[in-house]
Design a protein around this motif. Structure first.
Motif, PDB file in Angstrom:
ATOM      1  N   TYR A  26       6.768   5.144  -6.961  1.00 45.52           N
ATOM      2  CA  TYR A  26       7.184   6.342  -6.393  1.00 45.52           C
ATOM      3  C   TYR A  26       6.280   7.699  -6.898  1.00 45.52           C
ATOM      4  CZ  TYR A  26      11.386   4.340  -4.476  1.00 45.52           C
ATOM      5  OH  TYR A  26      12.229   3.536  -3.535  1.00 45.52           O
ATOM      6  N   GLU A  27       6.122   7.847  -8.220  1.00 42.80           N
ATOM      7  CA  GLU A  27       5.194   8.792  -8.721  1.00 42.80           C
ATOM      8  C   GLU A  27       3.928   8.763  -8.148  1.00 42.80           C
ATOM      9  OE1 GLU A  27       4.896   8.630 -12.880  1.00 42.80           O
ATOM     10  OE2 GLU A  27       3.806  10.454 -13.139  1.00 42.80           O
ATOM     11  N   SER A  28       3.278   7.620  -8.084  1.00 38.90           N
ATOM     12  CA  SER A  28       1.893   7.681  -7.494  1.00 38.90           C
ATOM     13  C   SER A  28       1.919   8.016  -6.053  1.00 38.90           C
ATOM     14  CB  SER A  28       1.327   6.216  -7.532  1.00 38.90           C
ATOM     15  OG  SER A  28       1.916   5.315  -6.931  1.00 38.90           O
ATOM     16  N   SER A  29       3.067   7.957  -5.371  1.00 33.27           N
ATOM     17  CA  SER A  29       3.030   8.300  -3.922  1.00 33.27           C
ATOM     18  C   SER A  29       3.475   9.852  -3.850  1.00 33.27           C
ATOM     19  CB  SER A  29       3.951   7.318  -3.247  1.00 33.27           C
ATOM     20  OG  SER A  29       5.258   7.424  -3.512  1.00 33.27           O
ATOM     21  N   GLY A  30       3.822  10.392  -4.800  1.00 35.83           N
ATOM     22  CA  GLY A  30       4.142  11.788  -4.702  1.00 35.83           C
ATOM     23  C   GLY A  30       5.850  11.935  -4.842  1.00 35.83           C
ATOM     24  N   ASN A  31       6.704  11.055  -4.768  1.00 37.25           N
ATOM     25  CA  ASN A  31       7.881  11.144  -4.822  1.00 37.25           C
ATOM     26  C   ASN A  31       8.419  11.267  -6.138  1.00 37.25           C
ATOM     27  OD1 ASN A  31      10.743  11.281  -4.284  1.00 37.25           O
ATOM     28  ND2 ASN A  31      10.535   9.619  -2.953  1.00 37.25           N
ATOM     29  N   ILE A  32       8.278  12.442  -7.016  1.00 36.29           N
ATOM     30  CA  ILE A  32       8.452  12.578  -8.508  1.00 36.29           C
ATOM     31  C   ILE A  32      10.284  12.736  -8.708  1.00 36.29           C
ATOM     32  CG2 ILE A  32       6.444  13.415  -8.769  1.00 36.29           C
ATOM     33  CD1 ILE A  32       7.689  16.253  -9.018  1.00 36.29           C
TER      34      ILE A  32
END
Length: 335
Positions: free
Chosen positions: A29-35
C-alpha cells in the motif's frame, strides 16, 4: 492479491506469521501511495508482535510506522516511534547496523525540522554504528544525509567533502558488487564447463565401450555386427547434436557476460560525469564567493572615503572621540 491470500491463511490458522504478512501488505500500500491504509496495517502488525513478544520484528515495524509519519511530516509521531524502535534494538545482540538505520532516520527528521545540531549528533552516532558493523549501505545513507544537512546550513565546503566521500564509497560498493557478480558468473561458467567436459568424457567412454562390444560382436556374428554398427552411428549422431547444442549455449552465455561487462562500464562512466559536474559546481561557487568579497571590500573603501577624517576632526573638535565598531567588513550598525 497474494499478500492478501497469505494474510487470510495465517489469520485463520492464528499463525504469528500473520504480522509479517501484514507488513508485506502495508509495504505494498505504501509503494502505491496509500499511506493511510499502510499505516493501519503497520499498527495492526505491531499489536500482533506485542502479543507474541516478537521484539525483534516489532523494532522493524516501529521503524516502518516512523517512516509513514515522516512522509506525512508528522515529525513528533515519527520520532516517537523511532525512539521505541531504538530502545528495542539496543536489547538485540550485534545490533550496530540496526541502530545505524534508526539513528539515521531520526537524524533526517531533525534535519527536516531545521534542528541541525541535533541532527548532526544523530548522523555522527549512526555513522559510528555503521562503521562498526561495516554496513556500507547504511553509511552511504548517513553520508548523503550529512551532505544535505551541511548544504542546508550553507556550509558548502563540508557538504562537498561529504558528497565526495559518498561518491567514493558508492564507487567502492559498486565495484565490490560488480566483482562479486563477475566472480559468480565465472564460477558458474567454469562449473558448467567442467560438467560438459565430464559429460563429453563419459560419452567418449561409452563410444569406446560400444566399439569394443562391436568388435566382439563381429567375431561372433556378422549380423549382430551390422546391427551394432547401426546403433553406434545413431549414438554418434546424437552425441554430435548434444555437443553442438552445448557449444551454442556456452556461446550465448559468453555474449551475455560481455554485455553485462559493457553495461557496468557505462555505469562507471556516468558516475565519472556526475563527479565532473560537482567539481564544476564547486568552482562556480568559489568564483561567486570571490566576487562577493571583492564587492564588499570595494564598498568598504567607499565608506571610508565618505567618513570625516581624523585630521579634520582633530583640528575642529579637539575634545572628541569616535565610537566606530563595524560588525564585519562594512559597517551598517553605528558611528
Amino acid at each position: 492479491e497474494h499478500y492478501n491470500e497469505s494474510y487470510s491463511i495465517f489469520k485463520t490458522l492464528h499463525d504469528p506469521l500473520q504480522s509479517w504478512a501484514l507488513n508485506n501488505l502495508a509495504a505494498s500500500y505504501e509503494s502505491s501511495g496509500n499511506i493511510e491504509k499502510a499505516l493501519e496495517m503497520y499498527l495492526e502488525s505491531a499489536n500482533i508482535k506485542k502479543r507474541e513478544n516478537d521484539n525483534y520484528g516489532l523494532s522493524f515495524t516501529f521503524d516502518d510506522i516512523g517512516n509513514i509519519y515522516k512522509t506525512k511530516k508528522n515529525y513528533k509521531k515519527a520520532l516517537e516511534y523511532y525512539f521505541l524502535a531504538l530502545e528495542l534494538k539496543k536489547k538485540i545482540s550485534n545490533n550496530d547496523e540496526l541502530l545505524a538505520h534508526t539513528l539515521s532516520m531520526m537524524a533526517q527528521v531533525y534535519s527536516e525540522m531545521k534542528e541541525f545540531s541535533i541532527a548532526l549528533n544523530y548522523f555522527e552516532e549512526a555513522k559510528k554504528n555503521a562503521e562498526r558493523a561495516n554496513a556500507k549501505r547504511e553509511k552511504l545513507t548517513v553520508l548523503q544525509g550529512l551532505s544535505e544537512l551541511f548544504a542546508s546550513q550553507q556550509n558548502f565546503e563540508k557538504a562537498y567533502r561529504m558528497h565526495l566521500v559518498f561518491f567514493q564509497l558508492n564507487d567502492s560498493i559498486f565495484n565490490e558488487e560488480s566483482s562479486k557478480q563477475m566472480a559468480e558468473m565465472q564460477t558458474k561458467y567454469e562449473t558448467e564447463k567442467k560438467e560438459n567436459k565430464i559429460q563429453l568424457l563419459s560419452q567418449e567412454n561409452q563410444i569406446q565401450s560400444l566399439n569394443l562390444n562391436r568388435q566382439r560382436t563381429v567375431i561372433y556374428s556378422a549380423c549382430a555386427g551390422i546391427l551394432m554398427l547401426f546403433v553406434i552411428a545413431f549414438l554418434s549422431y546424437r552425441s554430435y547434436r548434444q555437443k553442438k547444442k552445448t557449444n551454442l549455449e556456452l556461446e550465448r552465455k559468453n555474449i551475455s557476460i560481455v554485455r553485462q561487462h559493457t553495461e557496468i562500464q557505462k555505469q562507471k562512466e556516468e558516475i565519472e560525469k556526475q563527479k565532473l559536474i560537482i567539481e564544476e559546481s564547486n568552482e562556480a561557487l568559489s568564483e561567486k564567493n570571490k566576487q562577493m568579497t571583492d564587492s564588499i571590500l570595494y564598498a568598504k573603501r567607499i565608506q571610508r572615503a565618505l567618513l570625516t577624517s581624523e585630521k579634520y576632526l582633530d583640528k575642529h573638535l579637539p575634545d572628541h572621540f569616535i565610537l566606530f565598531k563595524p560588525k564585519d567588513i562594512v559597517s551598517g550598525d553605528f558611528y
